[in-house]
Design a protein around this motif. Structure first.
Motif, PDB file in Angstrom:
ATOM      1  N   PHE A 183      36.756  84.050  28.286  1.00 31.81           N
ATOM      2  CA  PHE A 183      36.287  82.860  29.000  1.00 31.81           C
ATOM      3  C   PHE A 183      37.213  81.666  28.805  1.00 31.81           C
ATOM      4  CE2 PHE A 183      32.583  85.448  27.937  1.00 31.81           C
ATOM      5  CZ  PHE A 183      32.245  85.827  29.215  1.00 31.81           C
ATOM      6  N   VAL A 184      38.507  81.917  28.846  1.00 30.87           N
ATOM      7  CA  VAL A 184      39.487  80.845  28.720  1.00 30.87           C
ATOM      8  C   VAL A 184      39.366  79.948  29.956  1.00 30.87           C
ATOM      9  CG1 VAL A 184      41.960  80.333  28.679  1.00 30.87           C
ATOM     10  CG2 VAL A 184      41.050  82.207  27.311  1.00 30.87           C
ATOM     11  N   ILE A 185      39.331  78.643  29.725  1.00 33.81           N
ATOM     12  CA  ILE A 185      39.205  77.683  30.825  1.00 33.81           C
ATOM     13  C   ILE A 185      40.601  77.360  31.337  1.00 33.81           C
ATOM     14  CG2 ILE A 185      38.460  75.360  31.462  1.00 33.81           C
ATOM     15  CD1 ILE A 185      36.334  75.631  29.218  1.00 33.81           C
ATOM     16  N   ASN A 186      40.855  77.687  32.598  1.00 36.22           N
ATOM     17  CA  ASN A 186      42.167  77.466  33.198  1.00 36.22           C
ATOM     18  C   ASN A 186      42.224  76.133  33.940  1.00 36.22           C
ATOM     19  OD1 ASN A 186      44.087  78.065  35.771  1.00 36.22           O
ATOM     20  ND2 ASN A 186      44.845  79.038  33.903  1.00 36.22           N
ATOM     21  N   LYS A 187      41.139  75.806  34.654  1.00 39.41           N
ATOM     22  CA  LYS A 187      41.083  74.574  35.440  1.00 39.41           C
ATOM     23  C   LYS A 187      39.672  74.002  35.394  1.00 39.41           C
ATOM     24  CE  LYS A 187      44.716  76.014  38.534  1.00 39.41           C
ATOM     25  NZ  LYS A 187      45.221  76.140  39.864  1.00 39.41           N
ATOM     26  N   ILE A 188      39.578  72.735  35.757  1.00 38.87           N
ATOM     27  CA  ILE A 188      38.299  72.053  35.877  1.00 38.87           C
ATOM     28  C   ILE A 188      38.182  71.562  37.312  1.00 38.87           C
ATOM     29  CG2 ILE A 188      36.910  70.074  35.130  1.00 38.87           C
ATOM     30  CD1 ILE A 188      37.294  72.206  32.967  1.00 38.87           C
ATOM     31  N   LYS A 189      37.078  71.941  37.950  1.00 36.67           N
ATOM     32  CA  LYS A 189      36.834  71.489  39.323  1.00 36.67           C
ATOM     33  C   LYS A 189      35.786  70.389  39.281  1.00 36.67           C
ATOM     34  CE  LYS A 189      34.264  73.703  42.332  1.00 36.67           C
ATOM     35  NZ  LYS A 189      33.726  74.649  43.294  1.00 36.67           N
ATOM     36  N   LEU A 190      36.087  69.288  39.940  1.00 37.95           N
ATOM     37  CA  LEU A 190      35.155  68.177  40.030  1.00 37.95           C
ATOM     38  C   LEU A 190      34.151  68.459  41.146  1.00 37.95           C
ATOM     39  CD1 LEU A 190      34.896  65.452  38.568  1.00 37.95           C
ATOM     40  CD2 LEU A 190      36.279  64.447  40.375  1.00 37.95           C
ATOM     41  N   ILE A 191      32.912  68.111  40.909  1.00 36.95           N
ATOM     42  CA  ILE A 191      31.840  68.214  41.904  1.00 36.95           C
ATOM     43  C   ILE A 191      31.438  66.780  42.246  1.00 36.95           C
ATOM     44  CG2 ILE A 191      29.477  68.982  42.329  1.00 36.95           C
ATOM     45  CD1 ILE A 191      30.040  71.076  40.026  1.00 36.95           C
ATOM     46  N   ILE A 192      31.477  66.426  43.516  1.00 41.33           N
ATOM     47  CA  ILE A 192      31.046  65.096  43.964  1.00 41.33           C
ATOM     48  C   ILE A 192      30.100  65.297  45.144  1.00 41.33           C
ATOM     49  CG2 ILE A 192      31.752  62.812  44.756  1.00 41.33           C
ATOM     50  CD1 ILE A 192      34.515  63.295  43.596  1.00 41.33           C
ATOM     51  N   LYS A 193      28.786  65.258  44.876  1.00 42.25           N
ATOM     52  CA  LYS A 193      27.777  65.496  45.911  1.00 42.25           C
ATOM     53  C   LYS A 193      27.148  64.184  46.349  1.00 42.25           C
ATOM     54  CE  LYS A 193      26.351  70.177  44.863  1.00 42.25           C
ATOM     55  NZ  LYS A 193      25.239  71.063  44.551  1.00 42.25           N
ATOM     56  N   GLY A 194      27.166  63.965  47.659  1.00 40.48           N
ATOM     57  CA  GLY A 194      26.576  62.757  48.212  1.00 40.48           C
ATOM     58  C   GLY A 194      25.072  62.721  48.004  1.00 40.48           C
ATOM     59  N   LYS A 215      40.799  64.777  47.974  1.00 41.20           N
ATOM     60  CA  LYS A 215      41.942  65.556  47.480  1.00 41.20           C
ATOM     61  C   LYS A 215      42.003  65.475  45.958  1.00 41.20           C
ATOM     62  CE  LYS A 215      44.222  63.799  51.582  1.00 41.20           C
ATOM     63  NZ  LYS A 215      43.315  62.694  51.854  1.00 41.20           N
ATOM     64  N   ASN A 216      42.654  66.428  45.362  1.00 40.68           N
ATOM     65  CA  ASN A 216      42.900  66.440  43.914  1.00 40.68           C
ATOM     66  C   ASN A 216      41.614  66.537  43.104  1.00 40.68           C
ATOM     67  OD1 ASN A 216      45.506  65.940  44.786  1.00 40.68           O
ATOM     68  ND2 ASN A 216      45.453  63.799  44.241  1.00 40.68           N
ATOM     69  N   CYS A 217      40.750  67.479  43.444  1.00 38.64           N
ATOM     70  CA  CYS A 217      39.492  67.660  42.716  1.00 38.64           C
ATOM     71  C   CYS A 217      39.565  68.781  41.682  1.00 38.64           C
ATOM     72  CB  CYS A 217      38.353  67.961  43.685  1.00 38.64           C
ATOM     73  SG  CYS A 217      37.812  66.545  44.645  1.00 38.64           S
ATOM     74  N   VAL A 218      40.692  69.468  41.595  1.00 36.76           N
ATOM     75  CA  VAL A 218      40.857  70.549  40.630  1.00 36.76           C
ATOM     76  C   VAL A 218      41.988  70.160  39.688  1.00 36.76           C
ATOM     77  CG1 VAL A 218      41.370  72.993  40.295  1.00 36.76           C
ATOM     78  CG2 VAL A 218      40.048  72.267  42.288  1.00 36.76           C
ATOM     79  N   ILE A 251      27.898  63.438  40.266  1.00 34.15           N
ATOM     80  CA  ILE A 251      29.230  63.909  39.897  1.00 34.15           C
ATOM     81  C   ILE A 251      29.143  64.801  38.666  1.00 34.15           C
ATOM     82  CG2 ILE A 251      31.552  63.182  39.196  1.00 34.15           C
ATOM     83  CD1 ILE A 251      31.026  60.579  40.747  1.00 34.15           C
ATOM     84  N   GLY A 252      29.871  65.917  38.698  1.00 31.75           N
ATOM     85  CA  GLY A 252      29.887  66.836  37.577  1.00 31.75           C
ATOM     86  C   GLY A 252      31.173  67.635  37.542  1.00 31.75           C
ATOM     87  N   ILE A 253      31.223  68.611  36.637  1.00 26.66           N
ATOM     88  CA  ILE A 253      32.409  69.452  36.479  1.00 26.66           C
ATOM     89  C   ILE A 253      32.022  70.926  36.462  1.00 26.66           C
ATOM     90  CG2 ILE A 253      33.839  67.752  35.297  1.00 26.66           C
ATOM     91  CD1 ILE A 253      33.037  69.038  32.634  1.00 26.66           C
ATOM     92  N   GLN A 254      32.964  71.765  36.879  1.00 24.77           N
ATOM     93  CA  GLN A 254      32.802  73.214  36.857  1.00 24.77           C
ATOM     94  C   GLN A 254      34.071  73.828  36.285  1.00 24.77           C
ATOM     95  OE1 GLN A 254      30.304  75.670  37.994  1.00 24.77           O
ATOM     96  NE2 GLN A 254      31.730  76.734  36.670  1.00 24.77           N
ATOM     97  N   PRO A 255      33.987  74.471  35.102  1.00 21.23           N
ATOM     98  CA  PRO A 255      35.175  75.150  34.568  1.00 21.23           C
ATOM     99  C   PRO A 255      35.498  76.400  35.383  1.00 21.23           C
ATOM    100  CG  PRO A 255      33.279  75.454  33.113  1.00 21.23           C
ATOM    101  CD  PRO A 255      32.838  74.560  34.212  1.00 21.23           C
ATOM    102  N   LEU A 256      36.790  76.662  35.543  1.00 15.44           N
ATOM    103  CA  LEU A 256      37.261  77.819  36.308  1.00 15.44           C
ATOM    104  C   LEU A 256      38.133  78.709  35.431  1.00 15.44           C
ATOM    105  CD1 LEU A 256      38.400  75.915  39.531  1.00 15.44           C
ATOM    106  CD2 LEU A 256      36.174  76.987  39.112  1.00 15.44           C
TER     107      LEU A 256
END
Length: 157
Positions: free
Chosen positions: A52-63, A80-83, A110-115
């Motif tokens: 479960f190595v975290i390679n990237k973080i994706k930003l979540i921005i829900k209206g 743009k640039n959410c990852v 707003i939150g984050i999702q590890p990838l």
């Protein structure tokens, strides 16, 4: 005369720098740290975290209102640039990312999702992330979300 030349130089430099940056809204900046369920800090690529190595973080921005209500504007491609790369090679234990100035003014969750290394979301069972936070984004402003802690459940590795 020297003051005039310096002033002109700075004016030209400032205008060339600002001309390269499109401002269509506000920006979101976020920082994160990685901890294990053993309360120890880990780097993104730490072998103890495999698989479960975290390679990237994706930003979540829900209206939360208007035309973006319920829409993740990062997922839709509006922002743009959410990852962000989760790269430990530069040292330190706090990582950061910032979007472009393309978040429309308004209120968002707003939150984050590890990838993982293939770009797939890592389950919340494996990596716990904070709940989405409600924030108001203003045009031409960077909204700093603070430092978020992700916790790797080492019992599931």
């Amino acid at each position: 005369m020297k003051l005039l030349i310096n002033t002109l130089f700075l004016l030209v430099l400032w205008s060339s720098l600002t001309a390269c940056n499109e401002i269509d809204g506000g920006a979101v900046e976020i920082a994160w740290v990685i901890r294990g369920s053993d309360n120890q800090g880990y780097s993104c690529e730490d072998e103890k975290l495999a698989p479960f190595v975290i390679n990237k973080i994706k930003l979540i921005i829900k209206g939360t209102e208007g035309e973006y209500d319920g829409v993740d504007i990062c997922e839709s491609g509006l922002v743009k640039n959410c990852v962000f790369e989760c790269d430990s090679t530069f040292g330190g234990s706090t990582f950061r990312g910032v979007t472009s100035f393309s978040v429309p003014s308004g209120t968002y969750h707003i939150g984050i999702q590890p990838l993982d290394s293939k770009g797939n979301p890592i389950s919340k069972v494996q990596v716990e992330t904070p709940s989405l936070l409600r924030k108001t984004i203003d045009r031409e402003t960077i909204t700093f979300m603070g430092v978020w802690q992700m916790v790797i459940n080492l019992n599931n590795i």
